[in-house]
Write a protein that holds these residues in place. Structure first.
Motif, PDB file in Angstrom:
ATOM      1  N   UNK A 142      45.541 -29.569   5.580  1.00 19.29           N
ATOM      2  CA  UNK A 142      44.849 -30.700   5.238  1.00 19.29           C
ATOM      3  C   UNK A 142      43.539 -31.242   6.178  1.00 19.29           C
ATOM      4  N   UNK A 143      42.856 -32.080   5.620  1.00 15.00           N
ATOM      5  CA  UNK A 143      41.463 -32.271   6.332  1.00 15.00           C
ATOM      6  C   UNK A 143      41.592 -33.400   7.471  1.00 15.00           C
ATOM      7  N   UNK A 144      42.188 -32.865   8.446  1.00 13.13           N
ATOM      8  CA  UNK A 144      42.479 -33.818   9.438  1.00 13.13           C
ATOM      9  C   UNK A 144      41.340 -33.992  10.452  1.00 13.13           C
ATOM     10  N   UNK A 193      48.693 -38.019   2.299  1.00 11.97           N
ATOM     11  CA  UNK A 193      50.092 -38.315   2.225  1.00 11.97           C
ATOM     12  C   UNK A 193      51.007 -36.872   2.415  1.00 11.97           C
ATOM     13  N   UNK A 194      51.745 -37.111   3.251  1.00 14.06           N
ATOM     14  CA  UNK A 194      52.760 -35.728   3.506  1.00 14.06           C
ATOM     15  C   UNK A 194      54.209 -36.323   3.045  1.00 14.06           C
ATOM     16  N   UNK A 234      50.201 -32.941   0.897  1.00 13.58           N
ATOM     17  CA  UNK A 234      51.138 -31.916   1.463  1.00 13.58           C
ATOM     18  C   UNK A 234      52.693 -31.998   1.492  1.00 13.58           C
ATOM     19  N   UNK A 235      53.487 -31.083   0.741  1.00 15.59           N
ATOM     20  CA  UNK A 235      54.766 -31.411   0.385  1.00 15.59           C
ATOM     21  C   UNK A 235      55.507 -30.233   1.301  1.00 15.59           C
ATOM     22  N   UNK A 253      53.431 -29.224  12.405  1.00 22.30           N
ATOM     23  CA  UNK A 253      51.943 -29.585  12.676  1.00 22.30           C
ATOM     24  C   UNK A 253      51.013 -28.468  12.220  1.00 22.30           C
ATOM     25  N   UNK A 254      51.584 -27.046  12.542  1.00 20.48           N
ATOM     26  CA  UNK A 254      50.714 -25.930  12.062  1.00 20.48           C
ATOM     27  C   UNK A 254      50.374 -26.229  10.473  1.00 20.48           C
ATOM     28  N   UNK A 255      51.462 -26.312   9.712  1.00 22.89           N
ATOM     29  CA  UNK A 255      51.134 -26.630   8.447  1.00 22.89           C
ATOM     30  C   UNK A 255      50.198 -27.778   7.891  1.00 22.89           C
TER      31      UNK A 255
END
Ligand code: DC
Length: 231
Positions: free
Chosen positions: A224-226, A6-7, A143-144, A217-219
């Motif tokens: 994150x484990x994308x 979740x972002x 990620x916040x 996107x970089x963050x």
């Protein structure tokens, strides 16, 4: 962290949250949830029911009868339904912004809508934008991000957008409206707009839309484990 990613993207009016959150979700293959649309649908429902939106008890009394607010997708765009009716356009009317901000200040309304938002994040990988996602709705978000820009820059963007739609409004007025909304969102008692302690601040004052999206996107990619295995 089990399950879904979740972002949470929070920030003041005019910071570009909705556009950026939607584009970020597209890039990552996540589902986008515009939580402002839920408050707007709720405001529309209360208005149509004929309740006095200043009367907190009257609004609370309507909650058990609320028709289901649902989201759907059509050609890649998010649609919002109140019961069976598609209210996606109706909720963007200027008066509905006012109804939404009125009902959004009531504790029972916020509690009622909280589960709906959390359930969404349990079902899908999500990007959710709003005012209290990182602080209240998803305190354990993967990620916040707190998206911000100076009031002057946000007013410039809003002014340009209004002009492109043929709406003439003085820049000074647009700036004043932004300042007023900041004040209302940050000073309400329940779930005010505020940066979560563990949020990453992204100041877009000197970034255009593409640059802001790339920064997001970089963050996401670094934090994150994308794509890979997830626990
Ligand atoms: O983001 P928006 O302008 O569509 O939001 C509409 C209203 O809902 C706005 O007045 C603030 C409120 N809101 C809120 O209180 N909490 C959220 N998570 C999202 C929106």
């Amino acid at each position: 962290m089990a399950g879904h990613i979740s972002i949470a993207i929070d920030g003041p009016s005019g910071s570009g949250k909705s556009t950026l959150a939607r584009k970020l979700a597209e890039r990552l293959g996540f589902v986008y949830l515009d939580t402002g649309a839920i408050y707007r649908a709720m405001g529309l429902y209360v208005h149509r029911a004929g309740a006095d939106l200043d009367d907190e008890q009257a609004v609370d009394a309507l909650l058990p009868r609320l028709q289901k607010i649902r989201f759907g997708h059509e050609n890649g765009t998010q649609r919002v339904f109140l019961g069976e009716e598609d209210v996606s356009e109706a909720i963007r009317m200027p008066e509905v912004s006012v109804y939404a901000s009125q009902v959004a200040a009531y504790a029972a309304v916020r509690a009622f809508l909280l589960d709906m938002q959390r359930e969404f994040a349990e079902l899908y990988d999500v990007v959710m934008d709003g005012r209290d996602i990182g602080t209240v709705v998803l305190p354990h978000a993967s990620l916040k991000v707190f998206l911000t820009a100076t009031p002057e820059r946000r007013a410039e963007r809003r002014y340009a957008e209004l002009r492109s739609r043929g709406v003439e409004e003085a820049y000074e007025q647009v700036l004043q409206d932004i300042r007023d909304r900041d004040e209302r969102d940050m000073s309400r008692d329940i779930s005010p707009l505020r940066q979560a302690a563990d949020a990453v601040v992204l100041d877009t004052t000197d970034l255009d839309l593409d640059e802001s999206l790339e920064a997001l996107v970089r963050l996401a990619e670094t934090r994150l484990p994308l794509g890979g295995e997830r626990a």
